[in-house]
Design a protein around this motif. Sequence first.
Motif, short mmCIF file in Angstrom:
data_model
loop_
_atom_site.label_atom_id
_atom_site.label_comp_id
_atom_site.label_asym_id
_atom_site.label_seq_id
_atom_site.Cartn_x
_atom_site.Cartn_y
_atom_site.Cartn_z
N UNK A 35 56.73 -20.26 -12.94
CA UNK A 35 57.89 -20.88 -13.61
C UNK A 35 58.68 -19.84 -14.39
N UNK A 36 57.94 -18.98 -15.09
CA UNK A 36 58.60 -17.97 -15.93
C UNK A 36 59.43 -17.04 -15.08
N UNK A 37 58.91 -16.68 -13.90
CA UNK A 37 59.67 -15.78 -13.04
C UNK A 37 60.95 -16.47 -12.57
N UNK A 38 60.83 -17.76 -12.21
CA UNK A 38 62.02 -18.49 -11.78
C UNK A 38 63.03 -18.61 -12.91
N UNK A 39 62.54 -18.97 -14.11
CA UNK A 39 63.45 -19.10 -15.25
C UNK A 39 64.17 -17.79 -15.50
N UNK A 40 63.42 -16.67 -15.46
CA UNK A 40 64.01 -15.37 -15.75
C UNK A 40 65.07 -15.02 -14.70
#
Lengths: 460, 311
Positions: free
Chosen positions: A118-123
Amino acid sequence: MSLIHIENLTVWAGQTELLAPMSLTLEKGQRLTILGQTGSGKSLLAQAIMGNLPSSLRTEGKVTLFGDEVNAKQRQRFWGHRISMLPQEPWNSLDPLMGAQPQLQETYQLVAGQSAGEARQSADYTLALQGLSDSGHKRVDQLSGGMAQRVAIACAMAGGASVLLADEPTKGLDVSRRDQVVEQLLTQSEQGTLITITHDVAVARKIGGHMMVIKAGELVEEGDAEQILKAPQHAFTQALIEADPVNWPAPEPSTQTDKRLLDVEDLTIGYGTSALTKHLSFTLDEGEVVGVVGDSGCGKSTLGDTLLGVQQPLGGRIKRQRQAAVQQWQKLYQDPTAAVSRAVSLRTLLEDTIKLHNIDRARIAPLMQQLGLTDALLNRNSEGVSGGELQRFCMLRVLLLDPVFLFADEPTSRLDPVTQRDVSKLLVDVAKQNGCAVMLVSHDPDLIAKRCDRVINLNH
Amino acid sequence: MRALLLKRLLQLVAVSWGVGTLTFFLMRALPGDMAYRIAASRYGMDAVDNRAADMVRAELGLDQSAWSAYWQWFTDLLSWNLGNSLVSGAPVTEQIWHMLGHSVLLALAGILLSILIAVPLGLASAFKGGWLDRVLLTISTALRAVPVFVIGLLAVIMFALEWNLLPVAGFGTPAHLVLPALTLALSLAAISNRVVHTEARRVFGSSFFEFARMKGLSPSQAFMRHGARNIAVPVVAFLGIQLITVVEGVVMIESLFSWPGIGHGLAHAIFARDIPLIQGAALMMGVLFVVMNTLVDIACHYLDPRGGQLS
C-alpha cells in the motif's frame, strides 16, 4: 474542541525574551497566517509549537493539542501523524543518500501504518500527482530546489497530520509552483488546520484566514487577513505590503549603447548527456538588464554557469564580443552565506580581493556608501550580519572587479520583501552606472517586470 | 566496476615493481658485508669466519654486480618466482604464504575488534555527550599518544603477567590471538571512535535527521533509516585511510608477541640481510594494501552513490 490552543507562549534565551507572549486558538478547518520579515521570530513560534527548539532556548506558556495540555516532550509523540511541519530548506531536509520515493514510502509505511505494498502505491500515486513520476529514484542532489520542495511537502503530509505548520513553504519557488503549493496546503487544511509562516504578501493573500503580523518577536497587528491586507493599521504592515513587487514603481529603461557583448546561437545546456534546454539563441548588449525566468529545474543556474564558461555547453555557440579578463565575467549567488566564508571577518575577505586584483583603495569608500555598507560592518564575519547586508557585501566584491557581465542567480529570493526591493534596485542601478550587463534570474515575474529591460523565458 | 579493477591492477603492478626495486637498492646500500651477515644467520655469530663468508658468497653469487642481481630478481618476478631464502634456502613464496595467513588473521581480528569498540563508543558519546565524551576523548588521546608497542607491553603486563589470564606471546590457540588483536584494535579505535563521534554529531544535528523525526519516524527508526548509512560513509572511508596504521601496527605487534606473520618475518629478514625474503614480504604488504584499499573503495561506492560510476 479546538485542535490547537496556545496561551501566552514565550521563548527565552537566558534572560532575553526572544518572543513576546503569543496566544492563539484554531478549530478544525481554520487557517492562521503569520506574516513577518526574516529574523522576526516567526520560525521560533513554529518551533515552540512543535516542541523542537534547541535546548539552549526555554519556553513558557501553555500548549493544548486535541484537548490535552502537552509539554514539548509529549508533543514529539504527535509528530507526523497528528502535527507536522514543512521544512524551510527542503534540499537540506531530505536524506542525501536516499531516493525521493523510498523516503515518501517509508513515511506511509512507518508513520501512517500502511503495508509495504500500500505504501509503495501511495508513494507512487503522490509523486505522480506532483508531476514527479520520473524522479522517484532521484536523490536530493539530482532534484531541483522546487522538486525537492514538493517531495518534502509530500513527506510531511504522508503521516496524515491534521495540524500542519508550514514555515516559509514557498521560499525559492516560481509562481506557478508557488500557487500549486498553496493549493496543496489549502486542500490539506480542510481536514484539519493550517499555520503558515511567510514573508510573502502574495502567499498570505491567497491563504487568508486569521492573520498575525510579527516584528522583532512582538505581535504588531492581528485580525482577519483580508481586512489587514486591505487596510493595514500598523506602519510595519504597511511597509511590508508596499514592498510586494506588484506594488513597485515601473523601471526606467537602460541607456542603450548598442555595443554587442554576447552572441548566443542555438545553445544547448545540461549536465552529462541530459539536455535541460535546447536551441537557445539571444544577444546581450553592454549595460543591458535582462531577466531570466522559467520553471524550477529548467536550467536557469546552468545557463549562468555555461555563459560564464564554468560549464561546457552541450551544443551551439557562445561568442564573447568584448575582450575582458576572466574575473570581469561575474556571478552573484542565491545564498550569500554559501558564497562567503564565515571563518574570517568580511574585512579580511575584502582585503584578499584588493590584494589579488590590485584594486585602487580610493574606490572602496564611495562604492560602500552607495551600497549602504558601513565600515564597522567589515569587522564582523558573515554570520554576524543580515542576509541583505551580506548580499550587498557580495555585490561590493563583484563590482570592484569592474565586471562587464554579471549573472545574478536569484540574488534576492532569500531576503524579505523590503530588503529584496532595496537590494534588487541597488543591483540594477549600480550595474547600469558601471556599464555592466546583468542577467537577473528570478522565479517572480513581477520582480523581473519591474527590474529588467526584457525577459528570456527558458520554458519556450 | 571493470574500469576500477583494471586501474587497480595496473596500480598493483606499479606498486610491486616500486616496492621491490626500492627494497633491493636500500638493502644493497646498507653498510657491512652481506656474506658475513648471512653466514652469521646460518651458522651463528661465533662460527663465522672469512672462509664461511666466502663459501656463502660463492654459493649465492653475491659477488655479481648489483645490476645483474637486480635483473635476475626482476625476470624471476615476472614468472612469479620470488627466489629462495638466502638463509634457509626454502622458496620465499612458500614462507610468505605461511606468514601471510597469520598476518591476515591478526589484521582482520584487530580491525573487527576495533569496529566493535569504536562504533558503540563513538555513537554513545555523540548521543550522550557530557562526561562520557570527555572521558573517551582523554583515553583516545592518551592511547594515540603512545606507540603501539607500549599499549602491547601494558596489555602483556596486565593480562598475562599480573592476572595470568592470557599467554604472553606465541601462537597456536585462539587465546594467543587475543592480546595482539586487542593491542591493534585499541590503537585503531583510539582514532576511529572519534571519527564515529564527529560524524554522528553531524548527522544527529542535520536538517534531514530532524525532518525524519518531524515527519513522524521514531528516534530509532530515524537512526536506522537515515542515520546509520550517512554516518557510515565517512567512517568507512576513514577505515581505508587507517589501513596504513594497520600495516605499521602489524609489524610492531607481531615482533612484540612473536606472532609468526609477515611483519615478524620482515624484521627477522632485515637482521639476517635475507634480501629475497625482505623483498617478498614488502611486496606482499604493498599488494595487500592495494587490495584492501580497492575493497574499501567498492564499499564506499555502494554506501554513497553520489560519486557516480566506479572508475
